[in-house]
Design an enzyme around this catalytic site. Sequence first.
Site, PDB file in Angstrom:
ATOM      1  N   LEU A  56     122.086 -24.069  82.542  1.00  0.00           N
ATOM      2  CA  LEU A  56     123.513 -23.565  82.887  1.00  0.00           C
ATOM      3  C   LEU A  56     123.383 -22.137  82.482  1.00  0.00           C
ATOM      4  O   LEU A  56     124.278 -21.530  81.858  1.00  0.00           O
ATOM      5  CB  LEU A  56     124.483 -24.167  81.908  1.00  0.00           C
ATOM      6  CG  LEU A  56     124.837 -25.525  82.587  1.00  0.00           C
ATOM      7  CD1 LEU A  56     125.982 -26.136  81.709  1.00  0.00           C
ATOM      8  CD2 LEU A  56     125.148 -25.435  83.907  1.00  0.00           C
ATOM      9  N   CYS A 106     108.535 -23.583  93.012  1.00  0.00           N
ATOM     10  CA  CYS A 106     108.549 -24.710  93.218  1.00  0.00           C
ATOM     11  C   CYS A 106     110.206 -24.861  93.605  1.00  0.00           C
ATOM     12  O   CYS A 106     110.415 -25.427  94.803  1.00  0.00           O
ATOM     13  CB  CYS A 106     108.938 -25.370  91.819  1.00  0.00           C
ATOM     14  SG  CYS A 106     107.104 -25.634  91.165  1.00  0.00           S
ATOM     15  N   GLY A 120     114.061 -18.580  91.637  1.00  0.00           N
ATOM     16  CA  GLY A 120     112.757 -18.258  92.352  1.00  0.00           C
ATOM     17  C   GLY A 120     111.490 -19.167  92.012  1.00  0.00           C
ATOM     18  O   GLY A 120     111.650 -20.096  91.258  1.00  0.00           O
ATOM     19  N   GLY A 148     122.565 -16.227  86.277  1.00  0.00           N
ATOM     20  CA  GLY A 148     121.597 -14.915  86.326  1.00  0.00           C
ATOM     21  C   GLY A 148     121.346 -14.574  87.935  1.00  0.00           C
ATOM     22  O   GLY A 148     122.497 -14.497  88.660  1.00  0.00           O
ATOM     23  N   THR A 179     103.253 -31.441  94.888  1.00  0.00           N
ATOM     24  CA  THR A 179     104.670 -31.845  95.250  1.00  0.00           C
ATOM     25  C   THR A 179     104.900 -32.005  96.956  1.00  0.00           C
ATOM     26  O   THR A 179     104.508 -31.211  97.568  1.00  0.00           O
ATOM     27  CB  THR A 179     105.905 -30.759  94.994  1.00  0.00           C
ATOM     28  OG1 THR A 179     105.640 -30.468  93.647  1.00  0.00           O
ATOM     29  CG2 THR A 179     107.297 -31.156  95.186  1.00  0.00           C
ATOM     30  N   VAL A 183      98.944 -26.001  88.381  1.00  0.00           N
ATOM     31  CA  VAL A 183      99.144 -27.347  88.133  1.00  0.00           C
ATOM     32  C   VAL A 183      97.692 -28.083  87.993  1.00  0.00           C
ATOM     33  O   VAL A 183      97.627 -28.768  87.026  1.00  0.00           O
ATOM     34  CB  VAL A 183      99.744 -28.047  89.211  1.00  0.00           C
ATOM     35  CG1 VAL A 183      99.652 -29.530  89.043  1.00  0.00           C
ATOM     36  CG2 VAL A 183     101.215 -27.770  89.212  1.00  0.00           C
ATOM     37  N   ASN A 235     114.091 -31.571  91.375  1.00  0.00           N
ATOM     38  CA  ASN A 235     114.015 -30.103  91.427  1.00  0.00           C
ATOM     39  C   ASN A 235     115.215 -29.412  92.160  1.00  0.00           C
ATOM     40  O   ASN A 235     115.680 -28.597  91.760  1.00  0.00           O
ATOM     41  CB  ASN A 235     112.741 -29.608  92.131  1.00  0.00           C
ATOM     42  CG  ASN A 235     111.512 -29.245  91.115  1.00  0.00           C
ATOM     43  OD1 ASN A 235     111.598 -29.687  90.114  1.00  0.00           O
ATOM     44  ND2 ASN A 235     110.248 -28.760  91.574  1.00  0.00           N
ATOM     45  N   GLU A 277     104.117 -33.844  89.207  1.00  0.00           N
ATOM     46  CA  GLU A 277     103.936 -32.941  87.987  1.00  0.00           C
ATOM     47  C   GLU A 277     105.150 -32.312  87.681  1.00  0.00           C
ATOM     48  O   GLU A 277     105.867 -31.801  88.650  1.00  0.00           O
ATOM     49  CB  GLU A 277     103.056 -32.042  87.966  1.00  0.00           C
ATOM     50  CG  GLU A 277     102.641 -31.220  86.815  1.00  0.00           C
ATOM     51  CD  GLU A 277     102.547 -32.139  85.626  1.00  0.00           C
ATOM     52  OE1 GLU A 277     101.694 -32.972  85.642  1.00  0.00           O
ATOM     53  OE2 GLU A 277     103.285 -31.747  84.692  1.00  0.00           O
ATOM     54  N   GLU A 280     106.042 -23.442  84.350  1.00  0.00           N
ATOM     55  CA  GLU A 280     105.050 -22.190  84.170  1.00  0.00           C
ATOM     56  C   GLU A 280     105.540 -21.526  82.912  1.00  0.00           C
ATOM     57  O   GLU A 280     106.698 -21.554  82.645  1.00  0.00           O
ATOM     58  CB  GLU A 280     104.826 -21.356  85.404  1.00  0.00           C
ATOM     59  CG  GLU A 280     104.057 -21.976  86.471  1.00  0.00           C
ATOM     60  CD  GLU A 280     104.066 -20.977  87.763  1.00  0.00           C
ATOM     61  OE1 GLU A 280     104.421 -19.792  87.541  1.00  0.00           O
ATOM     62  OE2 GLU A 280     104.119 -21.758  88.837  1.00  0.00           O
TER      63      GLU A 280
END
Length: 430
Positions: free
Chosen positions: A250, A260, A257, A253, A121, A11, A208, A151, A155
């Site tokens: 959506l 964040c 991870g 998986g 954060t 960041v 988040n 922010e 990534e």
Amino acid sequence: MKIAVVGCGYVGLVSGACFASLGNQVICVDIDEKKIASLKKGISPIYEPGLEELIRQNIRKGLISFTADLRTAARKSDVIFIAVGTPPRANGEADLSFVENVVRTIAKELDGYKLIVEKSTVPVQTGEHIARVLKASAKKGASFDVASNPEFLREGTAVRDFMNPDRVILGVASKKAEKILTDLYRPLKAPILITDLKSAEIIKHASNSYLAMKISFINAISIVCEAAGANVDQVATGMGLDKRIGKNFLNPGIGFGGFCFPKDLAAFIRISEKLGYDFGLLKAVEEINENQKKFFVKKIEEAVWNINSKTIGVLGLSFKPDTDDMRFAPSIDIIAMLQAQGARIKAFDPHAMKKAKESLKDIEYCKDSYSVCRGSDCLLILTEWDEFKEIDLAKVKKLLKQPIVIDGRNVYDPGRMKELGFQYHSIGRP
Ligand code: NAD
């Protein structure tokens, strides 16, 4: 503007380089002297597309510099962004000691007016703590404001995200702070939302957590689809066409991870608890995410029978494509579960192997995807890097000991894999 950005991580570096590109004079600060030495030479310590070029351009223009000396940087700057890490403590709470260290150092340098901005954060009410520390040690005549500017970059696309944000959130306590930050962000031509400080802090955690919830939701749906013989891709497409839901986030998986979602979710649960609210919904989001990795290992077990003494090939280690970030990557837990059952692991990742070596031991790291396949009893896809999508599958089949692919990212078409003669297992698809 004269800006200091404290913390040269994903960041801080991206923010610093982008602020410099907008014509500001930026000093980037980090306690890690090795990082600073490499940055001074124009070498980025992290892999992030476009970042190194931007740093080099701004070094040449004299708009960005790097130092480990926070006190001098603070003295020379009018606006100081705090972008240090806020990692999770064992109980999930955010560890704010890095933020506190920075604030205590800045406090000694306050002279005239300075604007201190939280970019890291942080849990709601952190701004109040920062203001208290600054007030306690500010010299006579010094004044300051604390603001929150969370922010939202991702990534892998961080520079683009920073320069083209969906919105800029400015949590401010004064008109002066509002004007400085609005002027700074105006060139981005993005919608700017002015809020109070605490609301801005919550916007980041709430956003988040909401995104993590969407991922866990579709992962839970994938389990139901699998049990019923339905196709989660079709279900997700059908849901996503509804404008109220939207198609993003959506994708089923092996669970989310990165630095964040897991930590911000845990921190939001803890801060809510402290404020007297038991956020059961978010606890379920966490639990579904943990279970998703266990379901995946079970899938491998069903495909290869006994995991013990099998050689398992792994493509992708980073928590998502286009980054070298391994923090809280699902691959770490999945590989640990397989190793605990006696599997031998061969792995390849286009950019994350250097960082992976710090957390994943006893692995044969390979030079490319095909070396992973050679002699492996099955192949796992753990990160959806583009190069894995384009792999020569006929060659993969020849190299594998058994033609078994267990795809944690739904990268391949099940029909095509069947045609090619693979035993193909993916997430929530027949
Ligand atoms: P990071 O670990 O990559 O970088 C943090 C940097 O701060 C490190 O280089 C560390 O050496 C430095 N640092 C620590 N203490 C310091 C001190 N006292 N003085 C100077 N430097 C110090 O972290 P990151 O991924 O950039 O995340 C930073 C913050 O931004 C976190 O709160 C994170 O939650 C938040 N955030 C991260 C992302 C992301 O995608 N990584 C996105 C949005 C928000």
